[in-house]
Scaffold this motif. Structure first.
Motif, PDB file in Angstrom:
ATOM      1  N   ASP A  72    -157.017-120.382 -59.370  1.00 29.84           N
ATOM      2  CA  ASP A  72    -155.844-119.558 -59.094  1.00 29.84           C
ATOM      3  C   ASP A  72    -156.231-118.086 -59.227  1.00 29.84           C
ATOM      4  O   ASP A  72    -157.260-117.755 -59.807  1.00 29.84           O
ATOM      5  N   VAL A  73    -155.403-117.224 -58.664  1.00 30.60           N
ATOM      6  CA  VAL A  73    -155.607-115.783 -58.743  1.00 30.60           C
ATOM      7  C   VAL A  73    -154.285-115.145 -59.130  1.00 30.60           C
ATOM      8  O   VAL A  73    -153.235-115.789 -59.130  1.00 30.60           O
ATOM      9  N   SER A  74    -154.325-113.858 -59.456  1.00 24.96           N
ATOM     10  CA  SER A  74    -153.118-113.154 -59.872  1.00 24.96           C
ATOM     11  C   SER A  74    -152.517-112.367 -58.715  1.00 24.96           C
ATOM     12  O   SER A  74    -153.223-111.678 -57.975  1.00 24.96           O
ATOM     13  N   LEU A  75    -151.213-112.500 -58.591  1.00 26.98           N
ATOM     14  CA  LEU A  75    -150.432-111.710 -57.663  1.00 26.98           C
ATOM     15  C   LEU A  75    -149.629-110.715 -58.513  1.00 26.98           C
ATOM     16  O   LEU A  75    -148.884-111.119 -59.406  1.00 26.98           O
ATOM     17  N   THR A  76    -149.809-109.406 -58.270  1.00 30.21           N
ATOM     18  CA  THR A  76    -149.116-108.403 -59.080  1.00 30.21           C
ATOM     19  C   THR A  76    -148.133-107.640 -58.205  1.00 30.21           C
ATOM     20  O   THR A  76    -148.360-107.447 -57.008  1.00 30.21           O
ATOM     21  N   PHE A  77    -147.032-107.193 -58.839  1.00 30.84           N
ATOM     22  CA  PHE A  77    -146.010-106.453 -58.094  1.00 30.84           C
ATOM     23  C   PHE A  77    -145.198-105.585 -59.052  1.00 30.84           C
ATOM     24  O   PHE A  77    -145.036-105.907 -60.231  1.00 30.84           O
ATOM     25  N   SER A  78    -144.739-104.467 -58.531  1.00 29.21           N
ATOM     26  CA  SER A  78    -143.870-103.563 -59.289  1.00 29.21           C
ATOM     27  C   SER A  78    -143.069-102.740 -58.292  1.00 29.21           C
ATOM     28  O   SER A  78    -143.464-102.587 -57.130  1.00 29.21           O
ATOM     29  N   ALA A  79    -141.924-102.225 -58.746  1.00 29.22           N
ATOM     30  CA  ALA A  79    -141.054-101.444 -57.857  1.00 29.22           C
ATOM     31  C   ALA A  79    -140.511-100.230 -58.586  1.00 29.22           C
ATOM     32  O   ALA A  79    -140.333-100.236 -59.806  1.00 29.22           O
ATOM     33  N   THR A  80    -140.254 -99.186 -57.827  1.00 31.70           N
ATOM     34  CA  THR A  80    -139.632 -97.973 -58.352  1.00 31.70           C
ATOM     35  C   THR A  80    -138.404 -97.649 -57.499  1.00 31.70           C
ATOM     36  O   THR A  80    -138.215 -98.187 -56.411  1.00 31.70           O
ATOM     37  N   GLY A  81    -137.579 -96.723 -58.003  1.00 34.33           N
ATOM     38  CA  GLY A  81    -136.383 -96.311 -57.276  1.00 34.33           C
ATOM     39  C   GLY A  81    -135.244 -97.268 -57.507  1.00 34.33           C
ATOM     40  O   GLY A  81    -135.212 -98.044 -58.473  1.00 34.33           O
ATOM     41  N   GLY A  82    -134.274 -97.230 -56.613  1.00 40.98           N
ATOM     42  CA  GLY A  82    -133.128 -98.101 -56.737  1.00 40.98           C
ATOM     43  C   GLY A  82    -132.227 -97.708 -57.894  1.00 40.98           C
ATOM     44  O   GLY A  82    -132.299 -96.605 -58.438  1.00 40.98           O
ATOM     45  N   THR A  83    -131.389 -98.647 -58.315  1.00 40.83           N
ATOM     46  CA  THR A  83    -130.419 -98.422 -59.378  1.00 40.83           C
ATOM     47  C   THR A  83    -130.535 -99.514 -60.420  1.00 40.83           C
ATOM     48  O   THR A  83    -130.492-100.704 -60.092  1.00 40.83           O
ATOM     49  N   GLY A  84    -130.679 -99.100 -61.679  1.00 42.49           N
ATOM     50  CA  GLY A  84    -130.686-100.070 -62.772  1.00 42.49           C
ATOM     51  C   GLY A  84    -131.937-100.919 -62.806  1.00 42.49           C
ATOM     52  O   GLY A  84    -132.997-100.565 -62.278  1.00 42.49           O
ATOM     53  N   ILE A  85    -131.797-102.102 -63.426  1.00 42.22           N
ATOM     54  CA  ILE A  85    -132.925-103.025 -63.607  1.00 42.22           C
ATOM     55  C   ILE A  85    -133.268-103.696 -62.272  1.00 42.22           C
ATOM     56  O   ILE A  85    -132.388-104.094 -61.517  1.00 42.22           O
ATOM     57  N   ILE A  86    -134.564-103.788 -62.007  1.00 40.69           N
ATOM     58  CA  ILE A  86    -135.048-104.438 -60.782  1.00 40.69           C
ATOM     59  C   ILE A  86    -135.584-105.821 -61.133  1.00 40.69           C
ATOM     60  O   ILE A  86    -136.384-105.972 -62.063  1.00 40.69           O
ATOM     61  N   ASN A  87    -135.123-106.817 -60.395  1.00 42.31           N
ATOM     62  CA  ASN A  87    -135.603-108.191 -60.564  1.00 42.31           C
ATOM     63  C   ASN A  87    -136.450-108.591 -59.360  1.00 42.31           C
ATOM     64  O   ASN A  87    -136.303-108.034 -58.269  1.00 42.31           O
ATOM     65  N   TYR A  88    -137.319-109.591 -59.591  1.00 44.05           N
ATOM     66  CA  TYR A  88    -138.278-109.978 -58.557  1.00 44.05           C
ATOM     67  C   TYR A  88    -138.175-111.474 -58.279  1.00 44.05           C
ATOM     68  O   TYR A  88    -137.931-112.289 -59.179  1.00 44.05           O
ATOM     69  N   THR A  89    -138.372-111.819 -57.011  1.00 42.40           N
ATOM     70  CA  THR A  89    -138.540-113.221 -56.634  1.00 42.40           C
ATOM     71  C   THR A  89    -139.819-113.351 -55.832  1.00 42.40           C
ATOM     72  O   THR A  89    -140.223-112.438 -55.105  1.00 42.40           O
ATOM     73  N   VAL A  90    -140.468-114.513 -56.005  1.00 38.47           N
ATOM     74  CA  VAL A  90    -141.650-114.862 -55.221  1.00 38.47           C
ATOM     75  C   VAL A  90    -141.321-116.155 -54.507  1.00 38.47           C
ATOM     76  O   VAL A  90    -141.051-117.181 -55.154  1.00 38.47           O
ATOM     77  N   ASN A  91    -141.282-116.071 -53.184  1.00 37.33           N
ATOM     78  CA  ASN A  91    -140.879-117.224 -52.366  1.00 37.33           C
ATOM     79  C   ASN A  91    -139.545-117.804 -52.833  1.00 37.33           C
ATOM     80  O   ASN A  91    -139.353-119.025 -52.921  1.00 37.33           O
ATOM     81  N   GLY A  92    -138.624-116.903 -53.182  1.00 40.20           N
ATOM     82  CA  GLY A  92    -137.264-117.309 -53.531  1.00 40.20           C
ATOM     83  C   GLY A  92    -137.036-117.662 -54.972  1.00 40.20           C
ATOM     84  O   GLY A  92    -135.894-117.892 -55.381  1.00 40.20           O
ATOM     85  N   ASN A  93    -138.085-117.698 -55.787  1.00 38.71           N
ATOM     86  CA  ASN A  93    -137.956-118.042 -57.199  1.00 38.71           C
ATOM     87  C   ASN A  93    -138.146-116.804 -58.072  1.00 38.71           C
ATOM     88  O   ASN A  93    -139.024-115.988 -57.818  1.00 38.71           O
ATOM     89  N   SER A  94    -137.317-116.687 -59.099  1.00 41.71           N
ATOM     90  CA  SER A  94    -137.419-115.540 -59.998  1.00 41.71           C
ATOM     91  C   SER A  94    -138.749-115.572 -60.736  1.00 41.71           C
ATOM     92  O   SER A  94    -139.118-116.587 -61.335  1.00 41.71           O
ATOM     93  N   GLU A  95    -139.488-114.459 -60.693  1.00 42.17           N
ATOM     94  CA  GLU A  95    -140.819-114.399 -61.303  1.00 42.17           C
ATOM     95  C   GLU A  95    -141.043-113.028 -61.923  1.00 42.17           C
ATOM     96  O   GLU A  95    -140.284-112.082 -61.677  1.00 42.17           O
ATOM     97  N   VAL A  96    -142.088-112.954 -62.734  1.00 44.68           N
ATOM     98  CA  VAL A  96    -142.527-111.684 -63.299  1.00 44.68           C
ATOM     99  C   VAL A  96    -143.991-111.478 -62.934  1.00 44.68           C
ATOM    100  O   VAL A  96    -144.691-112.423 -62.568  1.00 44.68           O
ATOM    101  N   SER A  97    -144.413-110.245 -63.010  1.00 43.93           N
ATOM    102  CA  SER A  97    -145.797-109.898 -62.687  1.00 43.93           C
ATOM    103  C   SER A  97    -146.606-109.789 -63.978  1.00 43.93           C
ATOM    104  O   SER A  97    -146.105-109.296 -64.996  1.00 43.93           O
ATOM    105  N   PRO A  98    -147.884-110.274 -63.988  1.00 48.01           N
ATOM    106  CA  PRO A  98    -148.625-110.918 -62.889  1.00 48.01           C
ATOM    107  C   PRO A  98    -148.197-112.373 -62.714  1.00 48.01           C
ATOM    108  O   PRO A  98    -147.736-113.015 -63.643  1.00 48.01           O
TER     109      PRO A  98
END
Length: 323
Positions: free
Chosen positions: A198-224
């Protein structure tokens, strides 16, 4: 003109104190007072002014006019008068006067109420609402010069709303629609050169309003995020539901599988043999056979080490021999 006839009785007293009376016939003329009427131009918009025009009849020409307690003037026109009750007086050549009153009215003022709702997601989902009362007749609206109705959806910016009645009277309001900064998503994934489970997929976001949540292929995930080979859609969503997305494709080479075997030498000569083959990996595979040093001891004296190499991945295979 009214005319009357009569006599004037004159009584005088002489030096001896005796009275003397005589009668003289006279004609007395009584002039009529002038009659004045007044009209005004209508006030179309609240706060504007009106002109008053006076007209005199029946008196002796040579009229003078005055408004309220002002001074007489030869002109029968009074300009720039605000709403209110006015008295117009006329004086003729015999200083006979006449007067009338005039009530100047105006429409109610236009009252415009406008509100702006900020855009949520750097899109045309901000809105303006507006409504006006007062004025005369039906009121129409423009937003930045274009005819609009309320509510009006639009992007972030500054807007001038103008309400106009049938007389052309207006009221205006300036409203500003704000928007949050854009959600900016950054993702990364390293495609390995050699097989890894396996390998690591990393992601982060800036901007927007308030807390940002992430999904990977529709499932809630965190980075890495631990990923295998495949295609991944990463979506970042802020508190307003605004989102940004990115796609990462991870490619992992297949595992290199090496198969090797040996045939022992006969008669203590160099007639033994080794066979080997490998599958998997990427591209052409190359092979190397290394003779181990005489002081290397492994598995009862085996001194052959076979291994397959493709760029960064090494698989080792030891062959046991009795010689």
């Amino acid at each position: 003109m009214r005319v009357g006839n009569g006599q004037i009785v004159i009584t005088s007293t002489g030096i001896n104190g005796c009275p003397s009376t005589s009668r003289v016939p006279v004609t007395v003329t009584v002039n009529q007072n002038p009659t004045v009427t007044a009209t005004n131009t209508p006030i179309l918009c609240n706060g504007n002014t009106s002109d008053i025009t006076a007209t005199a009849v029946n008196g002796t020409p040579g009229y003078q006019y005055k408004l309220n307690a002002g001074s007489y003037q030869p002109s029968n026109i009074f300009t720039n008068n605000l709403v209110g009750i006015y008295t117009v007086t006329v004086s003729d050549a015999n200083t006979c006067t006449g007067s009338t009153t005039l009530n100047i009215v105006e429409p109610t003022s236009i009252t415009l109420t406008a509100n702006a709702t900020d855009a949520l997601c750097n899109a045309a989902n901000g809105s303006l609402t507006f409504n006006a009362t007062g004025g005369t007749g039906i009121i129409s609206y423009t937003v930045n010069g274009n005819t609009q109705t309320s509510p009006f959806s639009t992007v972030a910016g500054t807007y001038t709303i103008v309400a106009t009645d049938v007389n052309g009277c207006t009221a205006s309001s300036i409203q500003t629609i704000n928007e949050p900064s854009t959600v900016v998503l950054t993702t990364s994934a390293t495609n390995p050169l050699c097989y890894l489970p396996d390998v690591s997929l990393t992601f982060s976001a800036t901007g927007g309003t308030g807390i940002i949540n992430y999904t990977v292929n529709g499932n809630s995930e965190v980075s890495p995020y631990a990923a295998v080979a495949g295609t991944y859609t990463i979506v970042a969503t802020d508190a307003n539901g605004c989102s940004a997305s990115d796609i990462q494709i991870i490619t992992i080479p297949s595992l290199i599988t090496l198969t090797a075997s040996s045939t022992d030498a006969l008669c203590n000569a160099a007639n033994g043999s080794l066979t080997f083959n490998a599958t998997g990996g990427t591209g052409l595979l190359s092979y190397t056979v290394k003779w181990l040093a005489s002081n290397f001891t492994f598995c009862n004296g085996s001194r052959y080490l076979y291994y397959c190499c493709h760029r960064c991945q090494w698989l080792y295979y030891f062959i046991y021999t009795n010689h």
